[in-house]
Design a protein around this motif. Sequence first.
Motif, PDB file in Angstrom:
ATOM      1  N   LYS A 292       0.842  -1.213   0.000  1.00  0.00           N
ATOM      2  CA  LYS A 292       0.000   0.000   0.000  1.00  0.00           C
ATOM      3  C   LYS A 292       0.873   1.258   0.000  1.00  0.00           C
ATOM      4  O   LYS A 292       0.578   2.238  -0.689  1.00  0.00           O
ATOM      5  N   ALA A 293       1.956   1.208   0.790  1.00  0.00           N
ATOM      6  CA  ALA A 293       2.850   2.373   0.874  1.00  0.00           C
ATOM      7  C   ALA A 293       3.525   2.630  -0.477  1.00  0.00           C
ATOM      8  O   ALA A 293       3.670   3.770  -0.909  1.00  0.00           O
ATOM      9  N   MET A 294       3.905   1.546  -1.151  1.00  0.00           N
ATOM     10  CA  MET A 294       4.572   1.677  -2.459  1.00  0.00           C
ATOM     11  C   MET A 294       3.621   2.294  -3.490  1.00  0.00           C
ATOM     12  O   MET A 294       4.001   3.176  -4.275  1.00  0.00           O
ATOM     13  N   LYS A 298       3.654   6.105  -5.475  1.00  0.00           N
ATOM     14  CA  LYS A 298       3.483   6.258  -6.921  1.00  0.00           C
ATOM     15  C   LYS A 298       2.365   7.263  -7.223  1.00  0.00           C
ATOM     16  O   LYS A 298       2.457   8.078  -8.137  1.00  0.00           O
ATOM     17  N   LEU A 299       1.276   7.205  -6.412  1.00  0.00           N
ATOM     18  CA  LEU A 299       0.109   8.061  -6.657  1.00  0.00           C
ATOM     19  C   LEU A 299       0.176   9.394  -5.910  1.00  0.00           C
ATOM     20  O   LEU A 299      -0.751  10.197  -5.982  1.00  0.00           O
ATOM     21  N   ASN A 300       1.263   9.557  -5.140  1.00  0.00           N
ATOM     22  CA  ASN A 300       1.453  10.792  -4.381  1.00  0.00           C
ATOM     23  C   ASN A 300       0.270  11.064  -3.441  1.00  0.00           C
ATOM     24  O   ASN A 300      -0.324  12.138  -3.459  1.00  0.00           O
ATOM     25  N   GLY A 305      -5.223   5.808   2.577  1.00  0.00           N
ATOM     26  CA  GLY A 305      -6.344   5.818   1.639  1.00  0.00           C
ATOM     27  C   GLY A 305      -6.348   4.641   0.675  1.00  0.00           C
ATOM     28  O   GLY A 305      -7.284   4.480  -0.110  1.00  0.00           O
ATOM     29  N   VAL A 306      -5.306   3.806   0.722  1.00  0.00           N
ATOM     30  CA  VAL A 306      -5.243   2.630  -0.166  1.00  0.00           C
ATOM     31  C   VAL A 306      -5.791   1.425   0.604  1.00  0.00           C
ATOM     32  O   VAL A 306      -5.288   1.085   1.658  1.00  0.00           O
ATOM     33  N   VAL A 370      10.527  -5.814   3.546  1.00  0.00           N
ATOM     34  CA  VAL A 370       9.835  -6.377   4.716  1.00  0.00           C
ATOM     35  C   VAL A 370      10.811  -7.224   5.527  1.00  0.00           C
ATOM     36  O   VAL A 370      10.822  -7.196   6.747  1.00  0.00           O
ATOM     37  N   GLY A 371      11.665  -7.963   4.805  1.00  0.00           N
ATOM     38  CA  GLY A 371      12.615  -8.835   5.484  1.00  0.00           C
ATOM     39  C   GLY A 371      13.690  -8.089   6.256  1.00  0.00           C
ATOM     40  O   GLY A 371      14.162  -8.567   7.286  1.00  0.00           O
TER      41      GLY A 371
END
Length: 453
Positions: A292-294, A298-300, A305-306, A370-371
């Motif tokens: 979601k953060a990635m 991308k969508l600024n 909100g994702v 994540v790792g």
Amino acid sequence: GVTVSTGKANCPYYAKAELLADYLQANLPDFRVHKITQHPDKWEQWLHGICEMNGWKHRQSPIIWRELLDRGGKGLLLGGVNEFLEYAQRYYGITSMMLNEEMLDIAEENLQAHIEIEKEEKEIKSLVKPLQIWITSASAPICYQLIPLLATGEVFGMTTEISIHLLDTDQYKEVLCGIVMEAEDMAFPLLHSISEHTEIDEAFIQADIIIVLDDVLLNCEVQSLENYIREVSEICQVYAPLIEKNAKSEVRVISSGKTFVNLKAMMIMTHGPSIKPENVIAIATSWESAAKAMLARKLNMSAAGVKDVIVWGNITGCNYIDLSHAKLYGYDCAIWGSANFSRPLLNMIYDSEWIHSEFLSAQSSLSSRVGDCKGMLPAHAVATALRYWYHGSPPGEIISVGVLTEGHFCLPEGIVFSMPVRFQNGKWKVMTELEISETTQEVLGRIAHELIQ
């Protein structure tokens, strides 16, 4: 000022002083008394402490002093019962004509009342039944980050006390003792107790929740994957029978960590057949949040909100991040709606090339992200999953969790596979109503096959 009278609960002289103090308080407008009754067993130690603090010399029960509140000074020692009688006679012209028999009766009553109060307090304490939480491999950084999240009350509710048990091998005893001391120093109101354990036989006693963090450090140049899988299986072969023997029958087991989370959940069910399969889950929330953060970058926009990004498959192995149901809330573009107005994410990313090339290839960088994290992200993931399990997930939202398959989405039965669920009334339910495309179905089949291998 206030006169303070303190004595042993079974002391007749304290009873006499108490009656005189009550009489003075009832008949004199400016006289106030504060009484402290001590259990006979604790009296000597208490008396020594109060005298040392104030620089007094006094040996027997009762001890009576005046607190000069208006002058801000320390207490003025009056002495024992005789000095108190003298003081009452000199200042107030009152004498105590109480008979010795009456004194003895009151002393006996005092002791009984004191014992009753102590018993009541003990009973009230025993009624508090804290949730028993066990964390394995507790020297891991994720555990250190997880304790404050569990102890603040946001996960289980602001009225639920918890007891945390940290389990690890003997070589980490010092690390565990350090964590225990630090958690105690933080004085969390809902942390009933925290303790360290290095004896495997006493693991999981009365456990309500078990968080399995055990990881194997992967170095495929040194060992083959089969050896690592054997290692994980051996750990679970030790844990599962202990969980069956020592934990509560409704115990909830959470598999987390950086490696083999599906396998750990699977092995605990396999080696612990009496553990309820619906009570064992593997955590996928870290991957969900990182994806979601990635997308948000991308969508600024804000990652909050994702929603409804699905993580399918082998969480810490070959997984598939599915955006076909993902939605955006509060996304800044030409069309605006109310707070609950959403748009399909795929309609908003015009650069379909980015989705197919960069985002999907970025899944490998996502897993290293994540790792490599220090514990904040996985700790938050565990806390979030527990909160949803106990209090329900947000209505309508999709949560990805590794659970035992029962033929949903045409998947083979009997493997732990991450899929979309919702939490409600302390249970989770697979969202079978979600429609998935043929392409997704093919990917899931491939991942399931690999997982079974």
